[in-house]
Design an enzyme around this catalytic site. Structure first.
Site, PDB file in Angstrom:
ATOM      1  N   HIS A  98       0.803  -1.234   0.000  1.00 52.21           N
ATOM      2  CA  HIS A  98       0.000   0.000   0.000  1.00 52.21           C
ATOM      3  C   HIS A  98       0.828   1.273   0.000  1.00 52.21           C
ATOM      4  CE1 HIS A  98       0.549   1.211   4.269  1.00 52.21           C
ATOM      5  NE2 HIS A  98       0.758  -0.072   4.444  1.00 52.21           N
TER       6      HIS A  98
HETATM    7  N1  UDP Z   1      -2.819  -5.760   9.240  1.00 56.93           N
HETATM    8  C1  UDP Z   1      -4.070  -6.286   9.492  1.00 56.93           C
HETATM    9  N2  UDP Z   1      -4.836  -6.688   8.419  1.00 56.93           N
HETATM   10  C2  UDP Z   1      -4.393  -6.621   7.137  1.00 56.93           C
HETATM   11  C3  UDP Z   1      -3.100  -6.087   6.897  1.00 56.93           C
HETATM   12  C4  UDP Z   1      -2.342  -5.646   7.976  1.00 56.93           C
HETATM   13  O1  UDP Z   1      -4.492  -6.401  10.643  1.00 56.93           O
HETATM   14  O2  UDP Z   1      -5.119  -7.010   6.223  1.00 56.93           O
HETATM   15  C5  UDP Z   1      -2.033  -5.281  10.393  1.00 56.93           C
HETATM   16  C6  UDP Z   1      -0.675  -5.891  10.539  1.00 56.93           C
HETATM   17  O3  UDP Z   1      -0.723  -7.022  11.390  1.00 56.93           O
HETATM   18  C7  UDP Z   1       0.162  -4.781  11.138  1.00 56.93           C
HETATM   19  C8  UDP Z   1      -0.510  -3.525  10.658  1.00 56.93           C
HETATM   20  O4  UDP Z   1      -1.790  -3.907  10.183  1.00 56.93           O
HETATM   21  O5  UDP Z   1       0.074  -4.816  12.548  1.00 56.93           O
HETATM   22  C9  UDP Z   1       0.290  -2.887   9.565  1.00 56.93           C
HETATM   23  O6  UDP Z   1      -0.400  -1.840   9.059  1.00 56.93           O
HETATM   24  P1  UDP Z   1      -0.100  -1.172   7.641  1.00 56.93           P
HETATM   25  O7  UDP Z   1       0.585  -2.144   6.763  1.00 56.93           O
HETATM   26  O8  UDP Z   1      -1.379  -0.575   7.190  1.00 56.93           O
HETATM   27  O9  UDP Z   1       0.829   0.047   8.036  1.00 56.93           O
HETATM   28  P2  UDP Z   1       2.391   0.239   8.149  1.00 56.93           P
HETATM   29  O10 UDP Z   1       2.887  -0.742   9.168  1.00 56.93           O
HETATM   30  O11 UDP Z   1       2.981   0.043   6.810  1.00 56.93           O
HETATM   31  O12 UDP Z   1       2.524   1.649   8.623  1.00 56.93           O
END
Ligand code: UDP
Length: 355
Positions: free
Chosen positions: A203
């Site tokens: 994403h």
């Molecule tokens: N996550 C979730 N469902 C999904 C994809 C990710 O619960 O379908 C959780 C994952 O376990 C992690 C968090 O969302 O804890 C990561 O979020 P994201 O990838 O949106 O943000 P980033 O970490 O890149 O800032």
């Protein structure tokens, strides 16, 4: 003390799930949801599943460019902070909600507490990197998840305000792991068997907003030895649909799912052969679980995962991803993100502000 906590997106609900309970046991907290992520799949499910307190204030601000969204949040937060007069404002991570909360509080002379401070990818083209740097530099208390984060802040002259507390997402991961591990229904829904699939997420703006890079991402997901399970972020789904690539992925056997709740996602992560991602949180959770990670970026702020051999940075190079997946990491995974009690350390640090 009275705190206003500003949250707005998926990983921030997860971080608040760790901190809000112990924080409310010691202090008064008003939870403000900016609305940055408003879909039930990215927002409500985490509040229900992880027991995050229902936000007392909903600003319903989403969409628009990063600058426009941040500006609208600041415009809404300024009168709110003036009315509430908190002793401190708590922000998490690196989103527009983080920066808006921090900047508004700093301009009102209210101390800012930044949880997950000091993370750096050293790639300033990432909107998240700018949000991290700017938030750290206007915060009073910088609470770091790792030694590397603390060192980054020391290098920027912010060491006196920084403290190593560990990563609050580790608290949630450890607490939820037994329930997630027992949740084999999530694998049935995806139609996969334990140890025999790749779990993918994507994403980041740099991967999905540029049509040429989105095409490379699609090629990579089709080239790696599957099956690939892809719980799809709404932003990525919209971009794939408008480029006509969603059908290409599904036609090529990628199991496209809606965004999942934490327990379903973690069940799939714990049982995956490897994780393929551009998410910061998923890189770290794979490391914690001892699952190989292949990161579809050329930098990461979670550098320990790479140095230990459990994470490979391949950008969107399909051949590099295939080669990385052939390695089977087996080295040590030092406890560099804390012992699962970071939230208590966060609350203790906040309490010290009142002293
Ligand atoms: N996550 C979730 N469902 C999904 C994809 C990710 O619960 O379908 C959780 C994952 O376990 C992690 C968090 O969302 O804890 C990561 O979020 P994201 O990838 O949106 O943000 P980033 O970490 O890149 O800032």
């Amino acid at each position: 003390m009275k705190l206003v906590t500003v949250i707005g997106n998926r990983p921030q609900f997860i971080k608040a799930a760790a901190v809000s309970g112990p924080l409310r046991a010691a202090h008064e907290e008003l939870l403000v949801h900016t609305g940055q992520h408003y879909d039930d799949e990215l927002s409500t499910i985490f509040i229900e599943e992880l027991g995050v307190p229902r936000p007392e204030i909903q600003l319903e601000i989403s969409g628009g460019s990063n600058s426009e969204q941040t500006a609208r949040m600041i415009a809404a937060l300024a009168p709110l902070l003036a009315e509430q007069q908190p002793d401190a404002v708590l922000v998490y991570g690196d989103t527009n909600s983080t920066l808006a909360g921090a900047l508004t509080a700093a301009q009102a002379n209210i101390p800012v507490v930044h949880v997950e401070a000091g993370m750096r990818s050293f790639d300033r083209t990432m909107p998240e990197e700018l949000n991290r740097i700017l938030t750290d530099h206007c915060s009073e208390l910088l609470l770091c998840p790792s030694q590397v984060a603390l060192a980054n802040l020391q290098n920027e002259g912010l060491g006196t305000r920084a403290l190593l507390v560990g990563d609050v997402m580790v608290d949630v991961a450890e607490l939820m792991r037994p329930r997630a591990a027992a949740n084999l229904a999530a694998l049935d829904v995806a139609g996969v068997a334990a140890g025999e699939y790749l779990l993918a997420t994507a994403h980041r703006a740099a991967n999905v907003d540029d049509p040429a890079r989105l095409a490379l991402l699609t090629e990579l997901l089709l080239a790696v030895p599957g099956p690939v399970v892809l719980p799809l972020h709404p932003r990525t789904r919209a971009r794939l649909e408008s480029a006509g690539l969603l059908a290409t992925l599904e036609g090529g056997g990628v199991r496209v799912l809606p965004p999942l709740g934490y327990l379903d996602f973690t069940a799939l992560l714990l049982n995956a052969r490897a994780v393929l991602t551009d998410s910061g949180g998923a890189q770290k959770e794979a490391y914690l679980a001892g699952v190989q990670c292949v990161t579809m970026r050329d930098t990461t702020e979670w550098t320990e995962t790479v140095h230990s051999g459990w994470n490979s940075l391949v950008d969107l190079d399909a051949a590099a991803a295939i080669a990385a997946l052939e390695l089977a990491p087996s080295g040590e995974r030092p406890d560099c993100y804390g012992d699962g009690h970071a939230a208590d350390a966060v609350v203790a640090a906040i309490s010290s502000l009142a002293a």
